[in-house]
Design a protein around this motif. Structure first.
Motif: not given
Ligand code: CP3
Length: 352
Positions: A97-101, A104-107, A167-172
């Motif tokens: 399940g790919l979405q771009f918000k 917010e970037g990809p979800i 589930g999307g972008a992450s910093r850590t």
């Protein structure tokens, strides 16, 4: 919408491509230059198309994707084009399940959270499920002018796994690392599946006409050198070995790789792409008999012209016209960038 290619149809004469020559470490007339994310939001023509089409619509339509691929070639005078697509497109046939918000970037709607999620990932035929990318490659390749080859690309197993798990972008990358340490067997199974998928996908793009291939391991620099070697390197090596069967040059891209550059390079790639956190000559000394791509700080394109040009010249001085340097940024063009600044860098690199 009818797509108009303003460039004439010609069969690319590969011998005239300074980009491909540099991949093979042959001498070139001037240093070749292209940019990651050279098609994107910093370009008014791209933003105009995006008012009417979502990012996924653009990717799914071979005509639109090919047209976007050509935009920076016409506007900037770069020495290579990169097919307009996204590293996360294989998540659709993987049923994640790919979405771009916007903003917010990809979800990823159904992220991978345990071993059973890895087990359940469906096998699929790349040419059937991602055939629209190969169609875009064919169209773009036909429309590109002499001497401007087309680069195909895919995400590396680690970077893809990080999006699938977070589930999307992450910093850590906390969930990614926890999964890696806690479910080590499932981790390797996941990366093996992704490696096989991506290796085949890259080879397919080459069969459709891509004349070079880039593997994006954008976030691998978040790992310790030891963890890179244990948890990632064998899988990147597998992708690059599978893709190498296509017989076109391979570019291995990562950011934050300076602390384990030898291991990163030994995973494979004819060209090693490095970011701005290491001087180009220092990186080149560590990767040995290999071509190198990079490595301007993307934010340098936001600097006053004098500072930007000083940084460009510094990279060219460190490359010292040794065969095998492809000028690029250390990562993608930032959306805030002025097109004129990007064009100025192309001209400065070409003028030496
Ligand atoms: O010109 C090119 O470089 C080709 C097109 C391209 C896109 N994505 C289109 C895109 C390429 C090579 C990518 C690769 C990609 N996608 C990477 C690896 C390179 C990198 O930047 O590290 C990654 C991590 C992704 C995942 C991805 N796609 C993110 C994190 C985002 C959102 C962040 C953002 O910049 O908004 C995307 C969306 C995306 N893919 C855009 C473009 C032009 C911007 C979205 C838009 O048009 O609204």
């Amino acid at each position: 919408m009818a797509t108009r290619f303003s460039l004439p149809l010609r069969t690319p004469r590969l011998s005239v491509s300074r980009f491909l020559k540099a991949c093979r470490r042959e001498r070139t007339d001037v240093t070749p230059v292209w940019f990651m994310r050279q098609a994107g939001r910093y370009m008014p023509q791209y933003r105009k198309l995006r008012q009417r089409h979502s990012i996924l619509d653009l990717c799914h339509s071979p005509e639109l994707a090919a047209a976007v691929t050509l935009q920076p070639v016409e506007r900037l005078g770069v020495d290579a084009a990169i097919i307009f697509a996204d590293i996360l497109l294989p998540f659709e046939p993987l049923r994640l399940g790919l979405q771009f918000k916007t903003g917010e970037g990809p979800i990823i709607e159904r992220p991978i959270r345990d071993a059973s999620d890895v087990e359940r990932l469906p096998a699929f035929n790349v040419d059937a499920e991602l055939g629209y990318v190969m169609d875009a490659v064919r169209l773009a390749r036909r429309a590109l002018p002499d001497g401007v080859p087309l680069i195909g690309f895919a995400g590396a197993p680690f970077t893809l796994a990080s999006y699938a798990i977070e589930g999307g972008a992450s910093r850590t990358f906390t969930r990614t690392k926890a999964f890696m340490y806690q479910n080590t067997e499932a981790w390797h199974q996941l990366l093996r599946k992704l490696a096989d998928l991506v290796g085949g996908y890259l080879a397919s793009q080459a069969r459709a006409g891509a004349q070079a291939l880039q593997l994006f391991d954008s976030w691998v620099g978040c790992l310790s050198p030891d963890d890179y070697r244990t948890y990632v390197q064998p899988h990147s090596k597998r992708v690059l070995a599978l893709a190498a069967q296509a017989g076109v040059p391979l570019i291995h891209f990562g950011t934050g790789t300076a602390t384990f550059l030898e291991d990163f390079a030994s995973a494979g790639g004819d060209v090693i792409s490095v970011d701005w956190r290491i001087p180009l000559d220092a990186a080149w000394a560590r990767i040995g008999e290999r071509a190198i791509q990079g490595n301007l700080e993307p934010a340098a394109l936001l600097a006053p012209a004098a500072e930007r040009d000083r940084q460009v010249r510094d990279i060219l001085r460190r490359a010292a016209r040794r065969p095998g340097h492809i000028f690029n940024l250390g990562h993608g063009v930032l959306p805030e960038t002025d097109v004129a600044a990007v064009r100025a860098v192309v001209d400065l690199v070409h003028d030496g």
